[in-house]
Design a protein around this motif. Structure first.
Motif, PDB file in Angstrom:
ATOM      1  N   LEU A 182     -10.675   5.605  -1.036  1.00 38.01           N
ATOM      2  CA  LEU A 182      -9.810   4.640  -0.343  1.00 38.01           C
ATOM      3  C   LEU A 182     -10.682   3.561   0.293  1.00 38.01           C
ATOM      4  O   LEU A 182     -11.857   3.782   0.592  1.00 38.01           O
ATOM      5  N   THR A 196      -5.406   0.208   0.667  1.00 36.04           N
ATOM      6  CA  THR A 196      -4.558   0.794   1.718  1.00 36.04           C
ATOM      7  C   THR A 196      -4.119  -0.341   2.652  1.00 36.04           C
ATOM      8  O   THR A 196      -4.463  -1.502   2.424  1.00 36.04           O
ATOM      9  N   ALA A 223       0.834  -1.212   0.000  1.00 36.97           N
ATOM     10  CA  ALA A 223       0.000   0.000   0.000  1.00 36.97           C
ATOM     11  C   ALA A 223       0.864   1.256   0.000  1.00 36.97           C
ATOM     12  O   ALA A 223       1.878   1.315   0.699  1.00 36.97           O
TER      13      ALA A 223
END
Ligand code: URA
Length: 187
Positions: A71, A76, A34
């Motif tokens: 996101l 992430t 990420a």
């Protein structure tokens, strides 16, 4: 250490007393490469039971906050300063944070994020600087060992005090602008 050996070692950690009361070690969730990493404080009751960070009420709000800027848990990585639940949801003690720090250090070495977003005061004081003032310094950028870092109000604080949400919206837009500037993945 590679990711799998790190994971296995972390799962059987007994470096502090939180290991005696935990149900699950909460290692973290998301991409191992990420570019953006979120770091909370420590697991709560739901996280302890399910073994995943931010799955309770504040986790729902975190998902909503992330979704505003495209996101999510797949693009992430989300982790905590301590990987086991502090009983009664107290703040993790400095000694517990120190005992747990090699796990997060190793994770960050392997992930090599470009941006770290601290969730709340405890995380920001640990990751950014000990005198971090969340009411003053949230949404500001700090550079630490080549990584851009900022802090948001903790989602649990936003649940308690919704009047802070407009400031967090501005901070999320600041984060989105930085992602567009320096990240290469399509977010
Ligand atoms: N609060 C945190 O700081 N981390 C979690 O994983 C859940 C709640």
């Amino acid at each position: 250490m590679n990711w799998d050996t790190l994971y296995d070692a972390c799962m059987s950690c007994k470096q502090c007393r939180l290991s005696e009361t935990r149900t699950n070690v909460v290692f973290g969730v998301g991409r191992r490469d990420a570019e953006v990493v979120f770091i909370g404080e420590g697991p709560g009751q739901q996280e302890d039971l399910q073994g995943e960070p931010f799955v309770g009420r504040s986790g729902q709000l975190l998902d909503d906050m992330m979704a505003m800027i495209d996101l999510n848990r797949e693009n992430t990585f989300i982790a905590n300063i301590v990987k086991c639940r502090p009983p009664g949801n107290r703040d993790p003690l400095p000694a517990e944070q120190t005992a747990c720090s090699p796990w997060l250090d190793q994770q960050l070495k392997l992930i090599k994020p470009k941006i770290i977003v601290c969730l709340g005061r405890v995380s920001a004081m640990y990751m950014i600087r000990p005198d971090f003032k969340i009411t003053k310094d949230h949404g500001q950028w700090f550079m630490h060992e080549g990584v851009h870092m900022m802090a948001l109000y903790h989602p649990a604080a936003l649940l308690r005090d919704p009047a802070r949400r407009p400031e967090t919206f501005v901070d999320l837009k600041t984060l989105q602008a930085k992602i567009r500037e320096i990240c290469t993945s399509t977010y």
